[in-house]
Scaffold this motif. Structure first.
Motif, PDB file in Angstrom:
ATOM      1  N   MET A 122       2.692   5.877   4.100  1.00  0.00           N
ATOM      2  CA  MET A 122       3.459   4.636   3.993  1.00  0.00           C
ATOM      3  C   MET A 122       2.670   3.569   3.245  1.00  0.00           C
ATOM      4  SD  MET A 122       4.946   4.674   7.888  1.00  0.00           S
ATOM      5  CE  MET A 122       5.317   2.920   7.905  1.00  0.00           C
ATOM      6  N   PHE A 123       1.380   3.472   3.525  1.00  0.00           N
ATOM      7  CA  PHE A 123       0.536   2.496   2.837  1.00  0.00           C
ATOM      8  C   PHE A 123       0.542   2.738   1.332  1.00  0.00           C
ATOM      9  CE2 PHE A 123      -3.890   1.491   1.368  1.00  0.00           C
ATOM     10  CZ  PHE A 123      -3.744   0.114   1.353  1.00  0.00           C
ATOM     11  N   ARG A 124       0.411   3.991   0.940  1.00  0.00           N
ATOM     12  CA  ARG A 124       0.421   4.310  -0.490  1.00  0.00           C
ATOM     13  C   ARG A 124       1.788   4.025  -1.104  1.00  0.00           C
ATOM     14  NH1 ARG A 124      -2.539   8.663   1.670  1.00  0.00           N
ATOM     15  NH2 ARG A 124      -0.707  10.031   1.611  1.00  0.00           N
ATOM     16  N   ALA A 125       2.853   4.377  -0.395  1.00  0.00           N
ATOM     17  CA  ALA A 125       4.203   4.160  -0.917  1.00  0.00           C
ATOM     18  C   ALA A 125       4.504   2.674  -1.088  1.00  0.00           C
ATOM     19  CB  ALA A 125       5.229   4.804   0.012  1.00  0.00           C
ATOM     20  N   CYS A 126       4.072   1.868  -0.134  1.00  0.00           N
ATOM     21  CA  CYS A 126       4.306   0.427  -0.248  1.00  0.00           C
ATOM     22  C   CYS A 126       3.495  -0.170  -1.401  1.00  0.00           C
ATOM     23  CB  CYS A 126       3.960  -0.260   1.067  1.00  0.00           C
ATOM     24  SG  CYS A 126       5.138   0.086   2.403  1.00  0.00           S
ATOM     25  N   GLY A 127       2.270   0.306  -1.579  1.00  0.00           N
ATOM     26  CA  GLY A 127       1.473  -0.153  -2.705  1.00  0.00           C
ATOM     27  C   GLY A 127       2.128   0.157  -4.038  1.00  0.00           C
ATOM     28  N   ASP A 128       2.785   1.315  -4.113  1.00  0.00           N
ATOM     29  CA  ASP A 128       3.441   1.715  -5.355  1.00  0.00           C
ATOM     30  C   ASP A 128       4.626   0.805  -5.700  1.00  0.00           C
ATOM     31  OD1 ASP A 128       1.670   3.791  -5.686  1.00  0.00           O
ATOM     32  OD2 ASP A 128       3.011   5.321  -4.857  1.00  0.00           O
ATOM     33  N   GLN A 129       5.152   0.102  -4.709  1.00  0.00           N
ATOM     34  CA  GLN A 129       6.285  -0.790  -4.968  1.00  0.00           C
ATOM     35  C   GLN A 129       5.859  -2.165  -5.475  1.00  0.00           C
ATOM     36  OE1 GLN A 129       9.565  -0.772  -2.003  1.00  0.00           O
ATOM     37  NE2 GLN A 129       8.329   0.729  -0.898  1.00  0.00           N
ATOM     38  N   GLU A 130       4.562  -2.430  -5.432  1.00  0.00           N
ATOM     39  CA  GLU A 130       4.066  -3.740  -5.865  1.00  0.00           C
ATOM     40  C   GLU A 130       3.866  -3.785  -7.379  1.00  0.00           C
ATOM     41  OE1 GLU A 130       3.764  -6.345  -4.066  1.00  0.00           O
ATOM     42  OE2 GLU A 130       3.880  -5.539  -2.031  1.00  0.00           O
ATOM     43  N   GLU A 131       4.231  -4.898  -7.964  1.00  0.00           N
ATOM     44  CA  GLU A 131       3.955  -5.090  -9.389  1.00  0.00           C
ATOM     45  C   GLU A 131       2.449  -5.188  -9.626  1.00  0.00           C
ATOM     46  OE1 GLU A 131       5.983  -6.980  -7.569  1.00  0.00           O
ATOM     47  OE2 GLU A 131       7.960  -6.348  -8.307  1.00  0.00           O
TER      48      GLU A 131
END
Length: 331
Positions: free
Chosen positions: A228-237
């Protein structure tokens, strides 16, 4: 070689700079300013004491140790007057931009003697498609940037001072007004502060953007916090959120009286034997209602959060994604 003080965003980048043989002193500017209170009215030492209390109260370290580390950092900053050059090395994300603002504001209001002030601030690196920051660079890549810093201009100093005052104001209107001004001298500032505003509770569901991304990632990642941490990071500009802060968000969303998340082992979020990273979780019915617009987090459980100088309590301020700004809630 002229005596040089390098100030950068943390220990990872500072360590790489040392291994790359940067001449001079290297000062990591340790603080996660997008979390907890930041009052622009306080002097540096007073603000550091406030930050030490907040960080220790969150359980992220021993208060005396944190206070001593911040005091030593501040002494090193004040000693910058003894150097010929002071070089600020930062990047484009929210974490770094807030640190840069604090430093520019300090230099705008203090005599630095004969020291010349320089800045290197990057948002990309050749050959790296998804640049995550200075801390990800190799020794060779870091060394290649040396000498590319440019003199800090009066316009950058004044803009940094004004931005930090707006960030540390006790109401969001100062930041909203500031973002209407010309931010050209600091090109990464507008998107960073725009991302900060998205941490206010949103109209419709009362979730901050980080909270919504976290809840949305549960199903896709099978409740695995690391994924989840990696997936949320991927959503950040521009990725800015560290794992400690992400875990704190997750645990807070799992707390009563109305948890949006539940750890599958059934143990209380803060009292389990296993580390939280090893404990899968799931959405509760309330969490699912939040994601479908059937519930509002602030109205259900309230809010007690600092964003810069603004203490969010009650349902007073909301972020409007259509206008990308913050509005006061009308009764």
């Amino acid at each position: 070689m002229e005596p040089t003080l390098y100030i950068t965003n943390g220990d990872s980048a500072a360590g790489t700079m040392r291994r790359a043989g940067f001449p001079g002193d290297i000062l990591p500017w340790r603080d996660v300013l997008h979390e907890g209170p930041v009052s622009a009215r306080l002097a540096l030492g007073e603000l550091s004491a406030l930050r030490a209390r907040f960080i220790a109260d969150k359980g992220w370290g021993d208060r005396a140790t944190i206070a001593a580390d911040l005091a030593a950092r501040d002494r090193s900053l004040r000693a910058g007057v003894g150097f010929a050059r002071i070089v600020l090395w930062f990047e484009h994300d929210l974490y770094d931009q807030l640190q840069l603002l604090q430093l520019l504001a300090w230099f705008a209001g203090h005599d630095r003697g004969k020291a010349e002030l320089f800045l290197l601030c990057i948002g990309s690196y050749p050959g790296i498609a998804d640049f995550g920051g200075l801390g990800e660079l190799t020794v060779e890549q870091m060394a290649s940037l040396r000498g590319r810093e440019l003199p800090v201009t009066d316009a950058q100093l004044e803009l940094g001072r004004a931005a930090f005052l707006a960030f540390g104001s006790d109401g969001p209107s100062a930041l909203v007004d500031f973002l209407r001004s010309d931010l050209t001298p600091l090109p990464f500032l507008r998107p960073a502060l725009g991302r900060l505003m998205q941490e206010y509770p949103w109209q419709g569901d009362g979730l901050a953007r980080s909270q919504r991304q976290l809840l949305q990632s549960v199903m896709a990642c099978g409740g695995d916090l690391s994924a989840m941490f990696r997936a949320c990071g991927d959503q950040e500009e521009a990725r800015y959120l560290g794992d400690t802060i992400f875990l704190d968000y997750a645990i807070n969303l799992a707390l009563p009286p109305e948890p949006a998340l539940r750890f599958l082992d059934g143990q209380p979020p803060k009292e389990a034997v296993l580390p939280a990273w090893q404990r899968p979780l799931m959405l509760t019915p309330f969490g699912r209602h939040l994601l479908t617009g059937g519930a509002d987090l602030v109205r259900a459980v309230g809010i007690n959060r600092w964003i810069g100088g603004v203490h969010l309590t009650g349902d007073r301020w909301r972020y409007d994604p259509r206008s990308a700004t913050i509005h006061e809630v009308r009764a």
